[in-house]
Design a protein around this motif. Structure first.
Motif, PDB file in Angstrom:
ATOM      1  N   PHE A   1      32.285  46.387  44.359  1.00 13.51           N
ATOM      2  CA  PHE A   1      32.862  45.048  44.279  1.00 13.51           C
ATOM      3  C   PHE A   1      33.516  44.689  45.608  1.00 13.51           C
ATOM      4  CE2 PHE A   1      36.296  47.806  42.580  1.00 13.51           C
ATOM      5  CZ  PHE A   1      37.357  47.432  43.383  1.00 13.51           C
ATOM      6  N   GLN A   2      33.746  43.386  45.796  1.00 12.99           N
ATOM      7  CA  GLN A   2      34.368  42.910  47.030  1.00 12.99           C
ATOM      8  C   GLN A   2      35.604  42.077  46.701  1.00 12.99           C
ATOM      9  OE1 GLN A   2      30.764  41.704  46.736  1.00 12.99           O
ATOM     10  NE2 GLN A   2      30.353  43.862  47.171  1.00 12.99           N
ATOM     11  N   LEU A   3      36.665  42.310  47.455  1.00 16.89           N
ATOM     12  CA  LEU A   3      37.874  41.501  47.378  1.00 16.89           C
ATOM     13  C   LEU A   3      38.119  40.887  48.752  1.00 16.89           C
ATOM     14  CD1 LEU A   3      40.319  43.766  45.303  1.00 16.89           C
ATOM     15  CD2 LEU A   3      38.873  41.903  44.483  1.00 16.89           C
ATOM     16  N   LYS A   4      38.015  39.580  48.829  1.00 22.67           N
ATOM     17  CA  LYS A   4      38.224  38.867  50.083  1.00 22.67           C
ATOM     18  C   LYS A   4      39.599  38.210  50.056  1.00 22.67           C
ATOM     19  CE  LYS A   4      36.482  34.957  52.799  1.00 22.67           C
ATOM     20  NZ  LYS A   4      35.491  33.847  52.830  1.00 22.67           N
ATOM     21  N   GLU A   5      40.469  38.624  50.965  1.00 18.58           N
ATOM     22  CA  GLU A   5      41.820  38.073  51.003  1.00 18.58           C
ATOM     23  C   GLU A   5      41.778  36.615  51.450  1.00 18.58           C
ATOM     24  OE1 GLU A   5      45.618  38.712  53.844  1.00 18.58           O
ATOM     25  OE2 GLU A   5      44.890  40.556  52.875  1.00 18.58           O
ATOM     26  N   ILE A   6      42.356  35.729  50.628  1.00 20.95           N
ATOM     27  CA  ILE A   6      42.375  34.309  50.986  1.00 20.95           C
ATOM     28  C   ILE A   6      43.793  33.787  51.209  1.00 20.95           C
ATOM     29  CG2 ILE A   6      40.183  33.752  49.890  1.00 20.95           C
ATOM     30  CD1 ILE A   6      41.686  32.745  47.468  1.00 20.95           C
ATOM     31  N   LYS A   7      44.804  34.566  50.824  1.00 19.77           N
ATOM     32  CA  LYS A   7      46.186  34.164  51.086  1.00 19.77           C
ATOM     33  C   LYS A   7      47.062  35.405  51.037  1.00 19.77           C
ATOM     34  CE  LYS A   7      49.152  30.762  51.841  1.00 19.77           C
ATOM     35  NZ  LYS A   7      49.363  29.645  50.903  1.00 19.77           N
ATOM     36  N   SER A   8      48.022  35.481  51.950  1.00 20.30           N
ATOM     37  CA  SER A   8      48.938  36.619  51.974  1.00 20.30           C
ATOM     38  C   SER A   8      50.319  36.139  52.377  1.00 20.30           C
ATOM     39  CB  SER A   8      48.444  37.684  52.961  1.00 20.30           C
ATOM     40  OG  SER A   8      49.344  38.778  53.008  1.00 20.30           O
ATOM     41  N   LEU A   9      51.327  36.726  51.775  1.00 20.46           N
ATOM     42  CA  LEU A   9      52.711  36.397  52.113  1.00 20.46           C
ATOM     43  C   LEU A   9      53.522  37.684  52.160  1.00 20.46           C
ATOM     44  CD1 LEU A   9      55.007  34.219  52.465  1.00 20.46           C
ATOM     45  CD2 LEU A   9      55.361  34.451  49.993  1.00 20.46           C
ATOM     46  N   SER A  10      54.154  37.929  53.298  1.00 20.57           N
ATOM     47  CA  SER A  10      55.121  39.021  53.388  1.00 20.57           C
ATOM     48  C   SER A  10      56.484  38.475  52.988  1.00 20.57           C
ATOM     49  CB  SER A  10      55.170  39.569  54.815  1.00 20.57           C
ATOM     50  OG  SER A  10      53.932  40.147  55.174  1.00 20.57           O
ATOM     51  N   TYR A  11      57.251  39.266  52.266  1.00 18.41           N
ATOM     52  CA  TYR A  11      58.533  38.769  51.782  1.00 18.41           C
ATOM     53  C   TYR A  11      59.587  39.860  51.882  1.00 18.41           C
ATOM     54  CZ  TYR A  11      57.652  41.418  47.462  1.00 18.41           C
ATOM     55  OH  TYR A  11      57.416  42.419  46.550  1.00 18.41           O
ATOM     56  N   GLU A  12      60.823  39.430  51.885  1.00 14.39           N
ATOM     57  CA  GLU A  12      61.939  40.364  51.861  1.00 14.39           C
ATOM     58  C   GLU A  12      62.343  40.580  50.413  1.00 14.39           C
ATOM     59  OE1 GLU A  12      66.533  40.800  53.553  1.00 14.39           O
ATOM     60  OE2 GLU A  12      65.187  39.266  54.379  1.00 14.39           O
TER      61      GLU A  12
ATOM     62  N   LEU B   1      40.460  48.921  39.523  1.00  8.41           N
ATOM     63  CA  LEU B   1      41.480  48.298  40.368  1.00  8.41           C
ATOM     64  C   LEU B   1      42.675  49.231  40.576  1.00  8.41           C
ATOM     65  CD1 LEU B   1      41.471  44.571  39.201  1.00  8.41           C
ATOM     66  CD2 LEU B   1      40.485  45.554  41.279  1.00  8.41           C
ATOM     67  N   THR B   2      43.006  50.021  39.576  1.00 12.88           N
ATOM     68  CA  THR B   2      44.090  50.999  39.744  1.00 12.88           C
ATOM     69  C   THR B   2      43.760  51.973  40.864  1.00 12.88           C
ATOM     70  OG1 THR B   2      44.756  50.853  37.421  1.00 12.88           O
ATOM     71  CG2 THR B   2      45.373  52.854  38.607  1.00 12.88           C
ATOM     72  N   ARG B   3      42.563  52.512  40.833  1.00 13.12           N
ATOM     73  CA  ARG B   3      42.156  53.495  41.841  1.00 13.12           C
ATOM     74  C   ARG B   3      41.962  52.838  43.210  1.00 13.12           C
ATOM     75  NH1 ARG B   3      40.524  58.178  38.970  1.00 13.12           N
ATOM     76  NH2 ARG B   3      40.282  57.776  36.737  1.00 13.12           N
ATOM     77  N   TYR B   4      41.593  51.579  43.220  1.00 13.76           N
ATOM     78  CA  TYR B   4      41.368  50.871  44.484  1.00 13.76           C
ATOM     79  C   TYR B   4      42.682  50.607  45.219  1.00 13.76           C
ATOM     80  CZ  TYR B   4      40.063  47.057  47.665  1.00 13.76           C
ATOM     81  OH  TYR B   4      39.875  46.263  48.776  1.00 13.76           O
ATOM     82  N   PHE B   5      43.702  50.139  44.487  1.00 12.25           N
ATOM     83  CA  PHE B   5      44.929  49.709  45.154  1.00 12.25           C
ATOM     84  C   PHE B   5      45.877  50.855  45.495  1.00 12.25           C
ATOM     85  CE2 PHE B   5      43.753  45.440  43.586  1.00 12.25           C
ATOM     86  CZ  PHE B   5      43.891  44.747  44.778  1.00 12.25           C
ATOM     87  N   ASP B   6      45.715  52.012  44.876  1.00 14.14           N
ATOM     88  CA  ASP B   6      46.497  53.177  45.298  1.00 14.14           C
ATOM     89  C   ASP B   6      45.767  54.450  44.880  1.00 14.14           C
ATOM     90  OD1 ASP B   6      48.447  55.001  46.117  1.00 14.14           O
ATOM     91  OD2 ASP B   6      50.071  53.616  45.622  1.00 14.14           O
ATOM     92  N   PRO B   7      44.727  54.819  45.621  1.00 13.51           N
ATOM     93  CA  PRO B   7      43.930  55.991  45.232  1.00 13.51           C
ATOM     94  C   PRO B   7      44.715  57.296  45.268  1.00 13.51           C
ATOM     95  CG  PRO B   7      43.274  55.172  47.408  1.00 13.51           C
ATOM     96  CD  PRO B   7      44.189  54.152  46.822  1.00 13.51           C
TER      97      PRO B   7
ATOM     98  N   ASN C   1      31.671  40.670  42.007  1.00 10.76           N
ATOM     99  CA  ASN C   1      31.033  41.863  41.441  1.00 10.76           C
ATOM    100  C   ASN C   1      32.014  42.819  40.761  1.00 10.76           C
ATOM    101  OD1 ASN C   1      28.509  40.994  42.464  1.00 10.76           O
ATOM    102  ND2 ASN C   1      28.989  41.922  44.455  1.00 10.76           N
ATOM    103  N   LEU C   2      33.144  42.289  40.303  1.00  7.51           N
ATOM    104  CA  LEU C   2      34.058  43.130  39.537  1.00  7.51           C
ATOM    105  C   LEU C   2      33.493  43.388  38.141  1.00  7.51           C
ATOM    106  CD1 LEU C   2      37.571  41.615  40.352  1.00  7.51           C
ATOM    107  CD2 LEU C   2      36.815  43.930  40.884  1.00  7.51           C
ATOM    108  N   PRO C   3      33.821  44.529  37.544  1.00  5.55           N
ATOM    109  CA  PRO C   3      33.435  44.748  36.144  1.00  5.55           C
ATOM    110  C   PRO C   3      34.028  43.650  35.269  1.00  5.55           C
ATOM    111  CG  PRO C   3      34.295  46.768  37.121  1.00  5.55           C
ATOM    112  CD  PRO C   3      34.568  45.671  38.099  1.00  5.55           C
ATOM    113  N   LYS C   4      33.315  43.269  34.235  1.00  3.71           N
ATOM    114  CA  LYS C   4      33.777  42.179  33.382  1.00  3.71           C
ATOM    115  C   LYS C   4      34.763  42.637  32.318  1.00  3.71           C
ATOM    116  CE  LYS C   4      31.434  38.786  35.218  1.00  3.71           C
ATOM    117  NZ  LYS C   4      32.148  37.683  35.920  1.00  3.71           N
ATOM    118  N   ASP C   5      34.579  43.858  31.810  1.00  3.75           N
ATOM    119  CA  ASP C   5      35.446  44.275  30.705  1.00  3.75           C
ATOM    120  C   ASP C   5      36.687  44.993  31.221  1.00  3.75           C
ATOM    121  OD1 ASP C   5      35.266  47.360  30.319  1.00  3.75           O
ATOM    122  OD2 ASP C   5      33.177  46.768  30.579  1.00  3.75           O
TER     123      ASP C   5
END
Length: 712
Positions: A4-15, A170-176, A158-162
């Motif tokens: 699958f692909q995740l394309k970043e379209i907006k990002s904000l750094s915050y305190e 997504l769990t394994r992707y964002f912090d393997p 192309n993310l899984p639907k279920d």
């Protein structure tokens, strides 16, 4: 890993905001129309009045919608908050989130509570409440990263639907390296194609090294989520401790946490054994007291119920720690590993099933005439994976099966399927059709209220009979308890703000078994206190089970055992220790009253919230058919003779049904009067001006709504 692909379209750094006494005092809004990421402070007066959790959700939703907003309008929001006490590790039931939106089923605000780690992780990342509104133009994923202090919006392909696959990937992707740091909120294809879509809130089970999830099931919030083209919202956060909420009195918090956790640890094995069998212990209890829904709530017990109760699931559940939040000693979130479905896309594969809970067993088991643990597990698995509410599924299918058996619908309408009670394979096929948005399943997925209209208009079915047997109120399907013999529980369902869901008022045992409420005034008092106290859990981010599912050994000797007063005191101490707001047990009720009445007026804003909307299908009040009457003939004959003074010697069953119905419907109307008076509402069920002012919610818009409805 899927491609699958995740394309970043907006990002904000915050305190990151410092948490003080359980609050960050900040909200996060994601507007999907513009992809704006907006962080705002929360005013002190709003915090004081709405507390958090459900209160915050309702306030932010109120300000997002108008009285004309429909569930699929962009301005309808999905709001998530966990409350000031949410995220306290070790305190039993301390990790709940509350989700709120305008419901596709009811057209009014719906709230649903859920476990998993998302709510606490979101708060510890800096935000008391999350509001998602607008609509994305393509599939989207939102990330709230409290480790790197960034919020991102991705376009997803192309993310899984279920939800089963999506949550895991997504769990394994964002912090393997540390998947325990990630919690994912997902819906699924069933949410996209039905009106009762649910949301799955995940956590990483370190012992089993896999993703688990719990469901925010009621009212179709998952459907709203899917309609906005949100595939997932992800929260990422690191280590959590009892100091994470920065409590006002840490020593007091440690003491009350230790006391409550120890009591549950010591007494649960002697009482309901929640840590071993979860809520499946309710199946034999409900069956023994004639409260287990069988064949669309027609009957209250069945001789085969034993095979779908705790004795069976105790041997099926995988052994291990099953808390849906860190350190919860109730630990009731059980599951089954290496389960192999016999239908659908996972046929023959080994999967992990989270559940079943009592509601799923009763709704998708006994209510459908299905007394097979394997089938119930399969229904449970697919409903979760597809993102559809097992309660609405079970209650809706029960209605369909009774309509089929009475000839109101036929194979010509169902696509050739035999949908009589007990037909487990076709029940599963309907669920698969719901997920695909195909066939007769697409009609069932619209819910009972809409099915009644379709069956009458398109199939010529008898609307009056369907109104009697269609177990919905306010558009929401009933949760799984028989209420015929409990007037108080009829009120608990019929007068519930969002519809017939037991988390607001569960009074069957107090009324039927213990007879604690013999008068209308007693029932009215119970229908004031218990909904208010139960509301408070949703304000604070807590689970209700530790309150009264495991009770002190001397509880029966207290003056009001139903309230479990010792625990009420502990909860007041818990709130005080975290927030620094000195709280007595009676203060809990006052906090809830403000939010409860606000929600009633919110219903009014959306065109509901009056006496006419507090109605019930007659099956919730009494027997509809002669078969039902005869199943409890001795009981009903005795009531007609001794309670109502009828001479029944020459009455046939049809006349007995009519006489009993007249009396029971009259009782329910009298109960409404008593409850409205106790709550400070008019005869039409609208909060009075005095009530609104007493509770400090006399905002200009509220006063205008009351005025428009004749209350000045």
């Amino acid at each position: 890993m899927a491609n699958f692909q995740l394309k970043e379209i907006k990002s904000l750094s915050y305190e990151k905001a410092e948490i003080k006494k359980g609050y960050t005092d900040q909200s996060l809004r994601i507007n999907l129309d513009s992809n704006d990421i907006i962080i705002n402070p929360i005013e002190e007066k709003i915090k004081h009045k709405f507390i958090g959790g459900k209160g915050y959700d309702l306030w932010f939703l109120w300000n997002s919608v108008s009285g004309k907003t429909k569930w699929n309008d962009p301005e309808n929001a999905v709001c998530i908050s966990s409350g000031p006490l949410g995220g306290t590790p070790g305190y039993p039931g301390g990790g709940k989130s509350i989700v709120t939106s305008i419901s596709p089923l009811t057209g009014a605000p719906i709230d649903s509570n859920v476990g998993g780690y998302f709510g606490p992780y979101k708060k510890f990342s800096g935000f008391d409440v999350l509001q998602i509104d607008g609509k994305a133009t393509s599939d989207s994923v939102i990330l709230i990263d409290g480790i790197e202090n960034k919020i991102k919006i991705f376009e997803a392909k192309n993310l899984p639907k279920d939800s089963y696959e999506l949550s895991d990937q997504l769990t394994r992707y964002f912090d393997p390296e540390k998947p325990v740091n990630v919690s994912v909120v997902t819906a699924g294809p069933g949410a996209e194609h039905t009106f009762f879509g649910c949301l799955n809130f995940s956590w990483w089970d370190a012992g089993r090294k896999r993703v688990r999830y719990k469901q925010a099931g009621r009212g179709g919030i998952g459907t709203v989520f899917a309609n906005k083209r949100v595939m997932a919202v992800v929260a990422r956060f690191g280590a959590v401790s009892m100091k994470s909420n920065n409590p006002a009195d840490f020593e007091a918090l440690k003491l009350v946490t230790k006391n409550h956790a120890k009591e549950i640890h010591d007494l649960d094995p002697k009482q309901n054994r929640m840590a071993i069998v979860g809520t499946t212990h309710l199946v034999p209890i409900m069956n023994d007291h004639d409260c287990l829904p069988v064949h669309n709530f027609k009957f209250g017990s069945h001789p085969e119920s034993k095979v779908i109760g705790e004795e069976t699931y105790e041997h099926i559940f995988d052994k291990g720690f099953d808390g849906c939040w860190k350190g919860c000693t109730v630990a009731c979130a059980h599951g089954v590993k290496d389960f192999s479905p016999f239908t659908g896309p996972y046929r023959g594969k080994k999967v992990f099933v989270d559940g079943p809970e009592y509601e799923t067993i009763a709704g998708c088991g006994s209510n459908l005439g299905i007394f097979d643990a394997h089938t119930i597990l399969e229904i449970n698995f697919y409903c979760d994976a597809y993102g559809i509410d097992t309660i609405s599924v079970g209650t809706s299918l029960g209605f369909v099966m009774e309509c089929f058996e009475n000839g109101l619908i036929t194979k010509d309408h169902t696509g050739g399927m035999e949908l009589s009670f007990g037909n487990r394979f076709n029940a599963l096929e309907i669920i698969h059709q719901m997920a695909r948005g195909e066939g007769f399943g697409s009609i069932v997925g619209k819910g009972i209220r809409n099915m009644k209209k379709i069956f009458s208009k398109d199939f010529g079915a008898d609307m009056a009979f369907m109104q009697d047997i269609g177990m919905e109120s306010k558009g929401l399907e009933f949760s799984e308890y028989i209420t015929k013999e409990s007037l108080a529980q009829q009120g608990g369902y019929g007068l519930a703000l969002k519809g017939p869901q037991h988390d607001e008022a569960w009074l069957i045992f107090l009324d039927m078994v213990h007879n604690f409420m013999p008068t209308f005034e007693n029932k009215a008092e119970a229908l004031h206190w218990f909904p208010m106290f139960r509301t408070w859990f949703g304000l604070c981010g807590l689970c209700k089970l530790p309150w009264n599912d495991i009770v002190p050994e001397d509880n029966k000797k207290t003056s009001e055992p139903a309230k479990v007063i010792k625990h009420v005191g502990w909860y007041a101490d818990f709130f005080s220790s975290v927030t620094g707001r000195k709280t007595a047990p009676e203060d809990i009720i006052t906090m809830s009253e403000a939010v409860y009445n606000f929600q009633r007026i919110f219903n009014l804003k959306m065109g509901f919230g009056t006496r006419e909307h507090d109605t019930l299908p007659y099956r919730a009040v009494g027997p509809v058919t002669e078969e039902e009457y005869d199943s409890r003939k001795e009981r009903y004959d005795e009531q007609l003779k001794n309670k109502y003074g009828f001479d029944i010697s020459s009455m046939d069953t049809k006349n007995k049904l009519s006489a009993l119905r007249e009396k029971r419907e009259d009782q329910y109307e009298k109960l409404k009067d008593a409850v409205y008076e106790r709550r400070g509402w008019t005869k039409k069920g609208i909060p009075t001006v005095n009530t609104v002012k007493r509770l400090g919610i006399d905002f200009p818009e509220i006063m205008e709504i009351l005025k428009k409805n004749g209350v000045e």
